[in-house]
Design a protein around this motif. Sequence first.
Motif, PDB file in Angstrom:
ATOM      1  N   LEU A  10       0.834  -1.203   0.000  1.00 54.68           N
ATOM      2  CA  LEU A  10       0.000   0.000   0.000  1.00 54.68           C
ATOM      3  C   LEU A  10       0.871   1.256   0.000  1.00 54.68           C
ATOM      4  N   ILE A  11       1.916   1.273   0.811  1.00 59.21           N
ATOM      5  CA  ILE A  11       2.805   2.444   0.895  1.00 59.21           C
ATOM      6  C   ILE A  11       3.517   2.670  -0.430  1.00 59.21           C
ATOM      7  N   SER A  12       4.045   1.613  -1.033  1.00 62.22           N
ATOM      8  CA  SER A  12       4.777   1.781  -2.298  1.00 62.22           C
ATOM      9  C   SER A  12       3.850   2.247  -3.406  1.00 62.22           C
ATOM     10  N   ALA A  13       2.624   1.730  -3.459  1.00 56.91           N
ATOM     11  CA  ALA A  13       1.668   2.175  -4.482  1.00 56.91           C
ATOM     12  C   ALA A  13       1.309   3.645  -4.286  1.00 56.91           C
ATOM     13  N   ALA A  14       1.114   4.068  -3.035  1.00 58.06           N
ATOM     14  CA  ALA A  14       0.807   5.473  -2.762  1.00 58.06           C
ATOM     15  C   ALA A  14       1.985   6.366  -3.141  1.00 58.06           C
ATOM     16  N   ALA A  15       3.196   5.931  -2.845  1.00 61.46           N
ATOM     17  CA  ALA A  15       4.381   6.709  -3.206  1.00 61.46           C
ATOM     18  C   ALA A  15       4.534   6.803  -4.721  1.00 61.46           C
ATOM     19  N   ASP A  16       4.280   5.704  -5.430  1.00 60.35           N
ATOM     20  CA  ASP A  16       4.337   5.729  -6.899  1.00 60.35           C
ATOM     21  C   ASP A  16       3.376   6.772  -7.458  1.00 60.35           C
ATOM     22  N   ARG A  98       9.547  24.417  14.005  1.00 67.22           N
ATOM     23  CA  ARG A  98       8.678  24.559  12.852  1.00 67.22           C
ATOM     24  C   ARG A  98       9.358  25.408  11.781  1.00 67.22           C
ATOM     25  N   CYS A  99       9.135  25.032  10.500  1.00 64.04           N
ATOM     26  CA  CYS A  99       9.730  25.787   9.400  1.00 64.04           C
ATOM     27  C   CYS A  99       8.782  25.746   8.197  1.00 64.04           C
ATOM     28  N   ALA A 100       9.146  26.479   7.178  1.00 63.68           N
ATOM     29  CA  ALA A 100       8.346  26.517   5.947  1.00 63.68           C
ATOM     30  C   ALA A 100       8.509  25.212   5.174  1.00 63.68           C
ATOM     31  N   SER A 101       7.523  24.912   4.389  1.00 61.14           N
ATOM     32  CA  SER A 101       7.586  23.737   3.511  1.00 61.14           C
ATOM     33  C   SER A 101       8.698  23.934   2.491  1.00 61.14           C
ATOM     34  N   PRO A 102       9.487  22.888   2.219  1.00 56.19           N
ATOM     35  CA  PRO A 102      10.497  23.019   1.175  1.00 56.19           C
ATOM     36  C   PRO A 102       9.834  23.107  -0.199  1.00 56.19           C
ATOM     37  N   SER A 103      10.573  23.584  -1.177  1.00 55.29           N
ATOM     38  CA  SER A 103      10.007  23.764  -2.522  1.00 55.29           C
ATOM     39  C   SER A 103       9.532  22.449  -3.131  1.00 55.29           C
ATOM     40  N   ASP A 104      10.123  21.322  -2.713  1.00 56.06           N
ATOM     41  CA  ASP A 104       9.706  20.012  -3.230  1.00 56.06           C
ATOM     42  C   ASP A 104       8.873  19.237  -2.205  1.00 56.06           C
ATOM     43  N   GLY A 105       8.195  19.952  -1.309  1.00 55.24           N
ATOM     44  CA  GLY A 105       7.440  19.305  -0.241  1.00 55.24           C
ATOM     45  C   GLY A 105       6.040  18.860  -0.614  1.00 55.24           C
ATOM     46  N   ALA A 106       5.454  19.412  -1.670  1.00 53.54           N
ATOM     47  CA  ALA A 106       4.063  19.084  -2.019  1.00 53.54           C
ATOM     48  C   ALA A 106       3.837  17.588  -2.259  1.00 53.54           C
ATOM     49  N   PRO A 107       4.714  16.881  -2.972  1.00 55.86           N
ATOM     50  CA  PRO A 107       4.478  15.443  -3.148  1.00 55.86           C
ATOM     51  C   PRO A 107       4.508  14.664  -1.833  1.00 55.86           C
ATOM     52  N   LEU A 108       5.326  15.094  -0.873  1.00 58.20           N
ATOM     53  CA  LEU A 108       5.356  14.415   0.417  1.00 58.20           C
ATOM     54  C   LEU A 108       4.074  14.678   1.201  1.00 58.20           C
ATOM     55  N   GLU A 109       3.570  15.900   1.123  1.00 55.85           N
ATOM     56  CA  GLU A 109       2.299  16.202   1.784  1.00 55.85           C
ATOM     57  C   GLU A 109       1.171  15.382   1.153  1.00 55.85           C
ATOM     58  N   ALA A 110       1.182  15.247  -0.174  1.00 55.36           N
ATOM     59  CA  ALA A 110       0.173  14.432  -0.856  1.00 55.36           C
ATOM     60  C   ALA A 110       0.278  12.972  -0.418  1.00 55.36           C
ATOM     61  N   LEU A 111       1.491  12.465  -0.314  1.00 57.18           N
ATOM     62  CA  LEU A 111       1.703  11.090   0.137  1.00 57.18           C
ATOM     63  C   LEU A 111       1.191  10.917   1.565  1.00 57.18           C
ATOM     64  N   ALA A 112       1.496  11.847   2.434  1.00 59.16           N
ATOM     65  CA  ALA A 112       1.038  11.769   3.824  1.00 59.16           C
ATOM     66  C   ALA A 112      -0.492  11.768   3.891  1.00 59.16           C
ATOM     67  N   ARG A 113      -1.146  12.655   3.155  1.00 58.55           N
ATOM     68  CA  ARG A 113      -2.616  12.695   3.149  1.00 58.55           C
ATOM     69  C   ARG A 113      -3.201  11.380   2.655  1.00 58.55           C
ATOM     70  N   ARG A 114      -2.619  10.857   1.570  1.00 53.18           N
ATOM     71  CA  ARG A 114      -3.117   9.604   0.992  1.00 53.18           C
ATOM     72  C   ARG A 114      -2.952   8.458   1.978  1.00 53.18           C
ATOM     73  N   LEU A 115      -1.790   8.352   2.603  1.00 51.68           N
ATOM     74  CA  LEU A 115      -1.575   7.271   3.569  1.00 51.68           C
ATOM     75  C   LEU A 115      -2.521   7.376   4.750  1.00 51.68           C
ATOM     76  N   ARG A 116      -2.704   8.579   5.258  1.00 55.19           N
ATOM     77  CA  ARG A 116      -3.637   8.744   6.386  1.00 55.19           C
ATOM     78  C   ARG A 116      -5.045   8.354   5.975  1.00 55.19           C
ATOM     79  N   ALA A 117      -5.471   8.729   4.769  1.00 54.74           N
ATOM     80  CA  ALA A 117      -6.819   8.383   4.306  1.00 54.74           C
ATOM     81  C   ALA A 117      -6.967   6.870   4.126  1.00 54.74           C
ATOM     82  N   LEU A 118      -5.948   6.221   3.593  1.00 54.75           N
ATOM     83  CA  LEU A 118      -6.016   4.785   3.354  1.00 54.75           C
ATOM     84  C   LEU A 118      -5.953   3.956   4.628  1.00 54.75           C
ATOM     85  N   LEU A 119      -5.239   4.465   5.626  1.00 54.96           N
ATOM     86  CA  LEU A 119      -5.004   3.684   6.841  1.00 54.96           C
ATOM     87  C   LEU A 119      -5.899   4.059   8.022  1.00 54.96           C
ATOM     88  N   ALA A 120      -6.561   5.194   7.932  1.00 57.01           N
ATOM     89  CA  ALA A 120      -7.383   5.646   9.062  1.00 57.01           C
ATOM     90  C   ALA A 120      -8.614   4.777   9.251  1.00 57.01           C
TER      91      ALA A 120
END
Length: 120
Positions: A10-16, A98-120
């Motif tokens: 599940l994690i690898s598919a979400a990351a892909d 706490r700090c600002a999101s890095p310029s390449d942070g959006a895909p990680l935030e998307a991955l985190a949201r997807r994993l939380r939705a799939l596993l919650a």
Amino acid sequence: MASCAPLETLISAAADLCRKPWLHAVVSAEDATPEDYCGRIECRDADGLRHETNDLELELYRSGNDLNLTLSWVDHPTRPILWHGQHPVWMNGETGERCASPSDGAPLEALARRLRALLA
């Protein structure tokens, strides 16, 4: 130990999906369980060549009824860390502040949201 194989899939598919064009495999820590998980998300290109600089460490854990996770770059301890509970929080990799999101942070935030939705 409970098997983490379905979770790894599940994690690898979400990351892909969230980190295109990269392909991913997941290696769980020896003591990982689906309830208290730690593992490495390994990154490859379409030809199967490893790109270790894009590998991530994932930790999943419950706090009460909430699922929380952290994502960090394995080979870059100074890069920001993403903590995601009810909302995303980026933290300095060295100080934990706490700090600002890095310029390449959006895909990680998307991955985190997807994993939380799939596993919650």
